[in-house]
Design an enzyme around this catalytic site. Structure first.
Site: not given
Ligand SMILES: Cc1cc2nc3c(=O)[nH]c(=O)nc-3n(C[C@H](O)[C@H](O)[C@H](O)COP(=O)(O)OP(=O)(O)OC[C@H]3O[C@@H](n4cnc5c(N)ncnc54)[C@H](O)[C@@H]3O)c2cc1C
Length: 483
Positions: A46, A49, A408, A410
């Site tokens: 979260a 950066h 809640c 907490c």
């Molecule tokens: C351990 C870790 C630490 C991180 N720390 C940071 C940080 O501190 N700062 C930072 O900037 N970034 C960080 N990141 C990266 C950041 O969290 C991700 O880049 C970002 O959340 C990606 O978002 P998204 O919307 O691409 O993916 P997601 O949040 O995964 O969204 C994709 C969505 O698509 C949906 N989906 C999948 N298949 C289908 C389908 N067939 N049909 C319909 N929906 C579907 C899923 O259910 C999901 O909700 C971190 C990541 C990790 C894992």
């Protein structure tokens, strides 16, 4: 023109929000899970950066810095917390570690990152008095901060809805019809068909699978797990900033950072998974021990066992190129992939949404965006009673006694806040938790979970036995013990 966004994480929801502001676009978001922001967006550090460590010249470096610049206004509009706590990359009195700080500073300057400077032990001690005496130098980045990424996804989709977009949850995309190199419609698991003039694939760790439904080839995802430990607010006074060790080949390292609700987060690990197991978010004894050891070496004593309230893991969608893959496809002409959105994906997400809506879509569809004359840009402030002065709370309780009924204990969340969350779209216990923080505190819902289930049952007009924790099969009751 109808544009379908697949995936309601932070990227897809922010893309939807921008599309919903256009007069000549009808926007639809399709999310597989029962709620928004429950994929990678739910389990990460979260951190917004500063943008100093992503290698200069990469897409992620450029979008991280731009995203950071957009974040304060975005969170203000979405009514989501964002605190510019600043970050520290700390180094021992060791030439290699000091050199690394200088390299990060140089790289950050090239990337255009703001608020960077190297500080010495006196200033470091003033900022973080509980930091280990081993650390004598640090790269300070005043533009870094912390937020609640899942709330951004939920709030952005809410604004999208208010501006006329359609949001479908709990119904994954499973098929499509393509004709003459163009997607014509997409098919959901329920059998629903949605016509599409353009499709955006923003499906996090699932982007390869979804691309293959459309016959689109994308760089193979390599999953990298990150395990975390969450500490109670009791630990909150020990640190103020996001504290990174000196980075290594593995990445940014295991850190210690505050959460927006005054808790502390430790981790993450960085473990390459051998196979594609997108549901593997299990924690391990070794992983959590590594997190504790790393945290204790930065801030001695921080991981005292009675402060630990939860462990969890998230999966980074990485690739061999170690960069975002944001591209219109060459063969399927109306398909855009927003893939490999590894860290710093949440920081970059507002800039990713601009890139997709302002540049890529107009390029492939040859249309010029026409803004709607009147749109909702700001969500109304939702009142969290634990953030208000006592006098104000007393006035609210006079107006509405449900503000005074604390469910809640907490996190001090009132019945009114829970009802509001349900009226805004929460359908499950996790839906309430991620919108209100009820169940996020020390007892992790042991005391309030049952009460929240009762409120959900009453407000949604469903039997208690139909209340779910999160997804379709996650029942919390399987029958009565007494007739
Ligand atoms: C351990 C870790 C630490 C991180 N720390 C940071 C940080 O501190 N700062 C930072 O900037 N970034 C960080 N990141 C990266 C950041 O969290 C991700 O880049 C970002 O959340 C990606 O978002 P998204 O919307 O691409 O993916 P997601 O949040 O995964 O969204 C994709 C969505 O698509 C949906 N989906 C999948 N298949 C289908 C389908 N067939 N049909 C319909 N929906 C579907 C899923 O259910 C999901 O909700 C971190 C990541 C990790 C894992």
């Amino acid at each position: 023109m109808q544009i379908v966004v697949i995936g309601g994480g932070i990227c897809g929801s922010l893309i939807l929000r921008k599309l919903s502001a256009l007069r000549n676009v009808s926007a639809v978001l399709v999310e597989a899970k029962s709620d928004l922001g429950q994929g990678v967006t739910k389990a990460n550090s979260a951190i917004v950066h500063g943008g100093y460590d992503d290698p200069h010249g990469t897409v992620r470096a450029a979008l991280c810095v731009k995203g950071n610049d957009l974040f304060a206004d975005l969170c203000e509009e979405l009514n989501v917390p964002f605190k510019r706590t600043g970050s520290l990359v700390v180094a021992r009195d060791n030439p290699d570690e000091i050199k690394k700080l200088e390299e990060l500073l140089e790289n950050g300057k090239k990337n255009g990152a703001r608020g960077l400077r190297i500080i010495g032990k006196d200033e470091l001690k003033k900022i973080e008095p509980n930091l280990s005496e081993d650390y004598k130098h640090a790269l300070h980045c005043s533009s870094a901060g912390i937020t609640e990424p899942w709330m951004i996804a939920i709030a952005a989709a809410n604004i999208g809805r208010m501006n006329g977009a359609r949001v479908i949850t709990g119904d994954p995309v499973t098929g499509c019809n393509i004709s003459d190199g163009h997607v014509e419609d997409i098919i959901l698991e329920s059998g629903t068909r949605i016509t599409a003039d353009c499709v955006i694939n923003a499906t996090g760790v699932h982007y390869n699978e979804v691309a293959s439904i459309f016959g689109v080839v994308t760089p193979p995802v390599k999953l990298r797990k990150g395990q975390y430990i969450l500490l109670d607010k009791l630990a909150g006074g020990m640190i103020k900033s996001i504290i990174f060790p000196t980075p290594s080949e593995e990445g940014k390292g295991k850190l210690v950072l505050p959460t927006v609700d005054r808790g502390v987060l430790l981790g993450p690990t960085s473990e390459r998974l051998d196979s594609y197991t997108p549901d593997d978010v299990a924690t391990s004894d070794k992983g959590l021990r590594d997190v504790i050891d790393a945290a204790d070496s930065l801030v001695p004593g921080i991981s005292r066992y009675n402060w630990i309230i939860k462990s969890f893991a998230g999966l980074r969608p990485d690739t061999d190129e170690r960069d975002f893959f944001i591209k219109a496809d060459d063969r399927v002409k109306n398909f855009i992939t927003v893939g490999a959105i590894r860290s710093p994906g949440l920081t970059a997400a507002p800039a990713i949404a601009e890139l997709v809506v302002d540049e890529l879509i107009p390029q492939i569809l040859e249309f010029s965006a026409e803004p709607k004359e009147r749109i909702v840009t700001r969500l109304p402030k939702t009142e969290k009673i634990n953030e208000l002065p006592f006098k104000e709370i007393a006035r609210m309780i006079d107006d509405d006694p449900l503000h005074g009924r604390i469910v809640c204990q907490c996190n001090e969340v009132s019945e009114r806040e829970i009802i509001n969350a349900i009226r805004e779209g929460a359908k499950t216990i996790d839906g309430v938790k991620f919108r209100t923080r009820a169940g996020f505190g020390r007892c992790q819902g042991s005391f309030c979970g049952w009460r929240i289930a009762q409120i959900l049952s009453r407000e949604l007009g469903i039997e208690l036995s139909e209340v779910r924790l999160n997804e379709k099969d996650a029942w919390i009751l399987n029958g009565k013990v007494r007739p």
